[in-house]
Design a protein around this motif. Sequence first.
Motif, short mmCIF file in Angstrom:
data_model
loop_
_atom_site.label_atom_id
_atom_site.label_comp_id
_atom_site.label_asym_id
_atom_site.label_seq_id
_atom_site.Cartn_x
_atom_site.Cartn_y
_atom_site.Cartn_z
N TYR A 42 0.83 -1.21 0.00
CA TYR A 42 0.00 0.00 0.00
C TYR A 42 0.86 1.26 0.00
O TYR A 42 0.55 2.24 -0.69
N CYS A 45 2.19 1.94 -3.44
CA CYS A 45 1.14 2.53 -4.26
C CYS A 45 1.06 4.03 -4.01
O CYS A 45 1.01 4.83 -4.94
N CYS A 52 -1.78 -0.23 -7.35
CA CYS A 52 -2.75 0.14 -6.32
C CYS A 52 -3.98 -0.75 -6.37
O CYS A 52 -4.45 -1.08 -7.45
N THR A 53 -4.50 -1.06 -5.20
CA THR A 53 -5.82 -1.67 -5.13
C THR A 53 -6.83 -0.53 -5.29
O THR A 53 -6.49 0.64 -5.07
#
Length: 120
Positions: A42, A45, A52-53
């Motif tokens: 995370y 990101c 990235c989610t």
Amino acid sequence: MKSIILLLCITVFVVAEETYDTSSDNINLDEVLGNERLITSYSKCLINQGPCTPEVKKLKDVLPEVLETRCAKCSEKQKQKGKQLVNEIKNKNPEIWKQLVAYYDPQGKYEEAFQDFLKS
């Protein structure tokens, strides 16, 4: 009567637009903070060094505004989770914290406001 209904609809719309999306508010933050792989992923990101989610992308998109406005559009739950997240990262992952600060606040212009936010 139509005028009152229209006014109420506009008011609800404006109030709804004054806060950030709360769809991610129920994420188990303790689970994320207990997983070094997720924290690393995370954070990469957030500083444009990894994929990235969708959830983290949403955060990334609003993070500059959050910093600039002292989280003015955050819900109380978002503020509480934000403070928890920051404190955990600062204490348990200081190198990641330094990278995030260097990326989002290289001149330190948000430092004082951010410390005030954490104390509130």
